[in-house]
Design a protein around this motif. Structure first.
Motif, mmCIF file in Angstrom:
data_model
loop_
_atom_site.group_PDB
_atom_site.id
_atom_site.type_symbol
_atom_site.label_atom_id
_atom_site.label_comp_id
_atom_site.label_asym_id
_atom_site.label_seq_id
_atom_site.Cartn_x
_atom_site.Cartn_y
_atom_site.Cartn_z
ATOM 1 N N LEU A 140 -8.115 2.428 23.187
ATOM 2 C CA LEU A 140 -7.822 3.074 21.907
ATOM 3 C C LEU A 140 -7.802 4.601 22.069
ATOM 4 O O LEU A 140 -6.900 5.277 21.585
ATOM 5 N N ALA A 141 -8.797 5.111 22.773
ATOM 6 C CA ALA A 141 -8.872 6.560 22.979
ATOM 7 C C ALA A 141 -7.912 6.993 24.085
ATOM 8 O O ALA A 141 -7.122 7.920 23.907
ATOM 9 N N ASP A 142 -7.978 6.289 25.219
ATOM 10 C CA ASP A 142 -7.096 6.645 26.340
ATOM 11 C C ASP A 142 -5.815 5.823 26.218
ATOM 12 O O ASP A 142 -5.527 4.958 27.037
ATOM 13 N N ASN A 143 -5.063 6.111 25.166
ATOM 14 C CA ASN A 143 -3.903 5.289 24.815
ATOM 15 C C ASN A 143 -2.647 5.799 25.538
ATOM 16 O O ASN A 143 -2.251 6.950 25.340
ATOM 17 N N PRO A 144 -2.024 4.967 26.371
ATOM 18 C CA PRO A 144 -0.831 5.436 27.087
ATOM 19 C C PRO A 144 0.277 5.911 26.139
ATOM 20 O O PRO A 144 1.047 6.812 26.490
ATOM 21 N N ALA A 145 0.326 5.336 24.928
ATOM 22 C CA ALA A 145 1.353 5.738 23.958
ATOM 23 C C ALA A 145 1.225 7.216 23.597
ATOM 24 O O ALA A 145 2.212 7.881 23.269
ATOM 25 N N ALA A 146 -0.014 7.735 23.670
ATOM 26 C CA ALA A 146 -0.221 9.145 23.325
ATOM 27 C C ALA A 146 0.357 10.068 24.391
ATOM 28 O O ALA A 146 0.592 11.241 24.132
ATOM 29 N N ARG A 147 0.573 9.528 25.587
ATOM 30 C CA ARG A 147 1.159 10.366 26.643
ATOM 31 C C ARG A 147 2.686 10.445 26.519
ATOM 32 O O ARG A 147 3.287 11.444 26.882
ATOM 33 N N SER A 148 3.297 9.381 25.992
ATOM 34 C CA SER A 148 4.760 9.416 25.824
ATOM 35 C C SER A 148 5.161 9.793 24.391
ATOM 36 O O SER A 148 6.229 10.364 24.171
ATOM 37 N N GLY A 149 4.302 9.468 23.422
ATOM 38 C CA GLY A 149 4.619 9.765 22.022
ATOM 39 C C GLY A 149 5.413 8.644 21.382
ATOM 40 O O GLY A 149 5.954 7.777 22.060
ATOM 41 N N TRP A 150 5.451 8.663 20.057
ATOM 42 C CA TRP A 150 6.173 7.642 19.300
ATOM 43 C C TRP A 150 7.548 8.145 18.881
ATOM 44 O O TRP A 150 7.718 9.324 18.557
ATOM 45 N N LYS A 151 8.491 7.205 18.838
ATOM 46 C CA LYS A 151 9.779 7.460 18.191
ATOM 47 C C LYS A 151 9.685 6.856 16.797
ATOM 48 O O LYS A 151 9.201 5.725 16.657
ATOM 49 N N LEU B 133 12.531 15.766 19.462
ATOM 50 C CA LEU B 133 11.921 17.032 19.044
ATOM 51 C C LEU B 133 11.663 17.864 20.290
ATOM 52 O O LEU B 133 11.001 17.370 21.220
ATOM 53 N N GLY B 134 12.112 19.067 20.270
ATOM 54 C CA GLY B 134 11.901 19.960 21.422
ATOM 55 C C GLY B 134 12.312 19.276 22.708
ATOM 56 O O GLY B 134 13.447 18.808 22.856
ATOM 57 N N SER B 135 11.339 19.162 23.626
ATOM 58 C CA SER B 135 11.613 18.597 24.953
ATOM 59 C C SER B 135 11.640 17.067 24.928
ATOM 60 O O SER B 135 11.935 16.439 25.932
ATOM 61 N N GLY B 136 11.275 16.478 23.770
ATOM 62 C CA GLY B 136 11.181 15.024 23.724
ATOM 63 C C GLY B 136 9.883 14.504 24.336
ATOM 64 O O GLY B 136 9.719 13.303 24.551
ATOM 65 N N ARG B 137 8.961 15.421 24.605
ATOM 66 C CA ARG B 137 7.641 15.067 25.149
ATOM 67 C C ARG B 137 6.570 15.593 24.191
ATOM 68 O O ARG B 137 6.817 16.554 23.468
ATOM 69 N N PRO B 138 5.375 14.993 24.193
ATOM 70 C CA PRO B 138 4.315 15.523 23.330
ATOM 71 C C PRO B 138 4.054 17.000 23.625
ATOM 72 O O PRO B 138 3.962 17.391 24.790
ATOM 73 N N GLY B 139 3.949 17.796 22.585
ATOM 74 C CA GLY B 139 3.787 19.239 22.742
ATOM 75 C C GLY B 139 2.326 19.653 22.854
ATOM 76 O O GLY B 139 1.417 18.828 22.732
ATOM 77 N N PRO B 140 2.095 20.951 23.076
ATOM 78 C CA PRO B 140 0.726 21.440 23.316
ATOM 79 C C PRO B 140 -0.202 21.329 22.109
ATOM 80 O O PRO B 140 -1.386 21.056 22.269
ATOM 81 N N VAL B 141 0.320 21.524 20.906
ATOM 82 C CA VAL B 141 -0.557 21.501 19.725
ATOM 83 C C VAL B 141 -1.091 20.087 19.495
ATOM 84 O O VAL B 141 -2.297 19.874 19.332
ATOM 85 N N VAL B 142 -0.190 19.116 19.504
ATOM 86 C CA VAL B 142 -0.641 17.737 19.242
ATOM 87 C C VAL B 142 -1.544 17.244 20.365
ATOM 88 O O VAL B 142 -2.545 16.555 20.123
ATOM 89 N N THR B 143 -1.245 17.625 21.575
ATOM 90 C CA THR B 143 -2.049 17.179 22.719
ATOM 91 C C THR B 143 -3.475 17.723 22.598
ATOM 92 O O THR B 143 -4.455 17.001 22.787
ATOM 93 N N ARG B 144 -3.572 18.979 22.209
ATOM 94 C CA ARG B 144 -4.890 19.600 22.055
ATOM 95 C C ARG B 144 -5.645 19.004 20.857
ATOM 96 O O ARG B 144 -6.829 18.706 20.933
ATOM 97 N N LEU B 145 -4.922 18.836 19.750
ATOM 98 C CA LEU B 145 -5.554 18.272 18.548
ATOM 99 C C LEU B 145 -6.104 16.874 18.814
ATOM 100 O O LEU B 145 -7.192 16.522 18.366
ATOM 101 N N ARG B 146 -5.332 16.071 19.540
ATOM 102 C CA ARG B 146 -5.787 14.709 19.841
ATOM 103 C C ARG B 146 -7.075 14.751 20.666
ATOM 104 O O ARG B 146 -8.037 14.047 20.355
ATOM 105 N N ALA B 147 -7.089 15.579 21.682
ATOM 106 C CA ALA B 147 -8.268 15.661 22.552
ATOM 107 C C ALA B 147 -9.486 16.113 21.755
ATOM 108 O O ALA B 147 -10.574 15.538 21.873
ATOM 109 N N ILE B 148 -9.290 17.126 20.918
ATOM 110 C CA ILE B 148 -10.418 17.658 20.148
ATOM 111 C C ILE B 148 -10.884 16.644 19.105
ATOM 112 O O ILE B 148 -12.080 16.439 18.901
#
Ligand code: PMP
Length: 286
Positions: free
Chosen positions: A124-135, A261-276
């Motif tokens: 749940l926490a280490d979710n592979p979907a969070a690395r690719s992101g949702w369409k 969106l952008g590069s089509g990859r998860p961006g820095p803000v969402v990646t940081r927010l998820r970790a925090i």
């Protein structure tokens, strides 16, 4: 492994757990629910979920069958009996059964039906979907007008998830009068010019517990949050997008209606927010 499920004060193997056919939850979707995540065998943001449960029950005139301490004991027992480490506790309260089908509410004093069960979700926490992101795809929001009450009336959200799946996407965002309301089972956000943007609270959306937690964390991180609605076009042009929910946590959205969106990859803000978010929720879980 067969689960041990709670039904009205009893703990039963899931195959033996049942509610009457005249239960109003079954006949009329006359009930509410909560889903509380579990990390390291502990409950995430439990107080928030209980506050919303009380609010939902109150809005429907269903008597809350337990106080917060009683609910906490039930949740902890569900976790313990099922040796749950990572996943969720699902809780449902319905208006109960009057022994027949009738639109009118059953007489006062009819006991509500209470069900709790666990769902094990390793990763749940280490979710592979969070690395690719949702369409996501957009679909019209044709739900009723009290989406702030967390009812079990979930047919249209289920249909929306199936529409997304058929379109090769992961989820759907609801759109009403040209503006995004929320995701099928989550709150929708975009990031533009370093600011987080999400729709303001109203009866049009569920008041997400994760949304509230992310607002608090964003304030602590000195990030600006703008509570306003946005269009699909604005979201497609945003730097990043994300959804929040008790089980998806903070999930990047990388494409909307086929537009990356952008590069089509998860961006820095969402990646940081998820970790925090995960770090903070893990720390504060009870
Ligand atoms: N909106 C809808 C329609 C939902 O079903 C959910 C999840 N229950 C949410 C938002 C997110 O709420 P929470 O963060 O409390 O899970």
């Amino acid at each position: 492994m067969s689960r041990i499920v709670h039904v009205n004060g009893k703990w039963l193997p899931e195959a033996a757990a049942s509610v009457p056919v005249f239960d109003r939850g079954f006949l009329m979707a006359d009930g509410v629910y909560e889903v509380t995540s579990v990390l390291d065998g502990r409950l995430v943001d439990f107080a928030g979920h209980m506050a919303r449960l009380a609010r939902s029950l109150d809005a429907l005139g269903i008597v809350n069958p337990h106080d917060d301490a009683g609910w906490l004991a039930l949740h902890r027992e569900a976790v313990a009996r099922n040796a749950l480490v990572e996943g969720a506790v699902y809780l449902q309260v319905t208006r109960g059964s009057a022994g027949d089908r009738d639109f009118a509410y059953p007489p006062a004093g009819t006991p509500p039906t209470v069900v709790l069960f666990t769902q094990s979700k390793p990763g749940l926490a280490d979710n592979p979907a969070a690395r690719s992101g949702w369409k996501v795809i957009s679909v019209p929001d044709i739900r009723w007008g009290r989406r702030d009450i967390k009812t079990v009336q979930l047919l249209y959200p289920a249909m929306a998830k199936m529409m997304a799946r058929e379109a090769g996407a992961d989820d759907a965002w609801f759109v009403e009068e040209g503006l995004v309301t929320e995701g099928s089972s989550n709150n929708a956000w975009i990031v533009a010019n370093g600011r987080l943007i999400t729709r303001a609270l109203s009866p049009e959306i569920l008041h997400g517990i994760t949304r509230a937690a992310v607002m608090r964390l964003a304030a602590e991180m000195q990030m600006e949050v703008e509570e306003r609605a946005f269009t699909i076009a604005e979201a497609q042009a945003a730097d990043e997008a994300l959804v929040t929910s008790a089980t998806a946590f903070v999930m990047p959205v990388v494409a909307i209606d086929g537009v990356d969106l952008g590069s089509g990859r998860p961006g820095p803000v969402v990646t940081r927010l998820r970790a925090i978010y995960i770090e903070e929720m893990r720390r504060a879980a009870i």
